[in-house]
Design an enzyme around this catalytic site. Structure first.
Site, PDB file in Angstrom:
ATOM      1  CG  HIS A 170     -63.207  36.980 -21.964  1.00  0.00           C
ATOM      2  ND1 HIS A 170     -62.436  38.114 -22.097  1.00  0.00           N
ATOM      3  CD2 HIS A 170     -62.414  35.946 -22.329  1.00  0.00           C
ATOM      4  CE1 HIS A 170     -61.227  37.784 -22.527  1.00  0.00           C
ATOM      5  NE2 HIS A 170     -61.189  36.471 -22.661  1.00  0.00           N
TER       6      HIS A 170
ATOM      7  CD  GLU B  93     -37.915  63.020 -21.241  1.00  0.00           C
ATOM      8  OE1 GLU B  93     -38.971  63.615 -20.994  1.00  0.00           O
ATOM      9  OE2 GLU B  93     -37.602  61.932 -20.699  1.00  0.00           O
TER      10      GLU B  93
ATOM     11  NE  ARG C  73     -44.640  29.816 -23.630  1.00  0.00           N
ATOM     12  CZ  ARG C  73     -45.838  29.953 -23.063  1.00  0.00           C
ATOM     13  NH1 ARG C  73     -45.949  30.603 -21.936  1.00  0.00           N
ATOM     14  NH2 ARG C  73     -46.920  29.453 -23.638  1.00  0.00           N
TER      15      ARG C  73
ATOM     16  CB  ALA D 140     -57.573  33.183 -29.803  1.00  0.00           C
TER      17      ALA D 140
ATOM     18  CG  ASP E 144     -57.096  25.826 -22.079  1.00  0.00           C
ATOM     19  OD1 ASP E 144     -57.717  24.850 -22.543  1.00  0.00           O
ATOM     20  OD2 ASP E 144     -57.370  27.005 -22.361  1.00  0.00           O
TER      21      ASP E 144
ATOM     22  CB  THR F 282     -59.244  29.116 -18.503  1.00  0.00           C
ATOM     23  OG1 THR F 282     -60.381  29.665 -19.142  1.00  0.00           O
ATOM     24  CG2 THR F 282     -58.040  29.242 -19.425  1.00  0.00           C
TER      25      THR F 282
ATOM     26  CG  HIS G 293     -37.320  59.704 -16.595  1.00  0.00           C
ATOM     27  ND1 HIS G 293     -38.201  60.646 -16.111  1.00  0.00           N
ATOM     28  CD2 HIS G 293     -37.295  58.708 -15.669  1.00  0.00           C
ATOM     29  CE1 HIS G 293     -38.692  60.241 -14.949  1.00  0.00           C
ATOM     30  NE2 HIS G 293     -38.145  59.078 -14.651  1.00  0.00           N
TER      31      HIS G 293
END
Length: 376
Positions: A306, A56, A211, A158, A204, A200, A54
């Site tokens: 959406h 810490e 990446r 966007a 697209d 989509t 972890h």
């Protein structure tokens, strides 16, 4: 508690370290730690991957022999139980640290305060709540999944200034600039899975891979919503690899021959109930993903997908990117469809809104879900 500027400075440093682990630590949360002695940073660490030390412990190792009498700043309350690694509270005690500053308490009600109380009882000074909201946001997917069993949902869109995501012919590359798109890759890095609709995928033909130069590879589950398996088999998203698996969420209407063909290509098929419109039921999808320890998903489109997430109140965090262009056109698609609302007063209102510039592009970021819900 009103923390001094020095405490906030070191906690910001711990937050930046924690962000390096974002997207790599599931099912654990990302955590950062900074060790300070005589006002100098002597150790830094972050949780890099589940099953490894972890934050810490990594910071203590980085500090070498400079920890006795030092302060440690940790974005999340140290664990006081043994899991895949020993408890961090024991490591802090052994290192001789005298003060601990904690950003967010553990959201698990069964262990919340256990680490802090243990260290107090051992004589350490423990101060909690330094840059608390920022530290909570870091681990919001972990907190939501632990308390509800569901993944944290980020919605990303966007568009042009008039809200269009493509022209009337479907052309969309590229609306936003390279810097804005690079930040979109950052959102993919934070996420365990990414979700798009069949339109989509068809228009697209995206790869939906993570990446970004300088960052380690990570596994990003690519999810397509296709209730009838209508998509052609030669799409980029059906090119499956170890780091880029693909899952198609469908319904009982999907033909068996298409299921078999996709499974032969290495694509996973998940049959889910239909919603009233005949599409994949989103609530059932989130439940199924949560059971697979998927803690965060990024919804990238399209507009109907959406709209469904917003209509059902399933969005936790939103990122809207805007380019300084106007596309116009009655047939140009917008960023969010669905049923929508009847009155402006019913609209989801983002909270803790921040606006960021990417040269001439803007990003509006805000929360739909109050973080306090998962710490109550």
């Amino acid at each position: 508690m009103d923390f001094p500027s020095a405490d906030k400075k070191f906690m910001r440093m711990a937050i930046r370290l924690a962000e390096k682990g974002r997207g790599y630590t599931t099912p654990n949360p990302p955590v950062g730690a900074v060790i300070v002695k005589d006002d100098q940073v002597v150790g830094k660490g972050w949780h890099k991957k589940a099953g490894t030390p972890h934050a810490e412990v990594n910071a203590i190792a980085d500090a070498d022999n400079m920890t006795n009498g030092a302060d440690i700043y940790v974005t999340l309350e140290p664990c006081n139980h043994t899991g895949r690694t020993p408890p961090c509270t024991e490591a802090i005690l052994k290192a001789g640290i005298k003060r601990i500053v904690i950003g967010a308490m553990d959201p698990n009600p069964k262990v919340k305060g256990g680490g802090a109380d243990f260290l107090r009882h051992k004589g350490l000074r423990v101060d909690t709540g330094c840059l608390e909201d920022q530290c909570k946001l870091l681990i919001a997917p972990f907190a939501k999944h632990m308390r509800s069993g569901l993944p944290w949902v980020r919605a990303k869109a966007a568009s042009s200034l008039d809200g269009r995501v493509a022209t009337k012919t479907g052309h969309s590359k590229w609306i936003t600039n390279k810097r804005a798109r690079n930040y979109g890759q950052e959102l993919r890095r934070w996420s365990d899975a990414i979700v798009i609709g069949k339109n989509t995928a068809l228009l697209d033909n995206p790869r939906l891979t993570f990446r970004k130069r300088g960052w380690p590879e990570k596994t990003l589950l690519r999810i397509i919503l296709d209730s009838t398996l209508s998509l052609p088999f030669d799409l980029e998203i059906f090119k499956v690899s170890r780091k880029s698996p693909t899952l198609v969420a469908t319904t009982r209407k999907a033909p068996s021959d298409k299921r078999e063909r996709l499974m032969d290509m290495g694509v996973e098929i998940m049959e889910l109930p239909s919603d009233r419109a005949g599409g994949v039921d989103i609530g059932s999808l989130l439940e199924a993903l949560g059971k697979r320890t998927i803690q965060s998903i990024l919804v990238e489109g399209g507009a109907q997908v959406h709209g469904t997430f917003w209509d059902k109140g399933l969005v936790d965090e939103a990122f809207f990117f805007f380019a300084p262009i106007v596309i116009g056109g009655n047939k140009a698609p917008c960023s969010v469809l669905g049923k929508g609302i009847e009155k402006v007063t019913e609209a989801p209102r983002l909270k803790h809104v921040k606006i960021r510039r990417f040269n001439d592009n803007l990003m509006v970021h805000g929360l739909v879900t109050e973080l306090a819900r998962y710490w109550s």
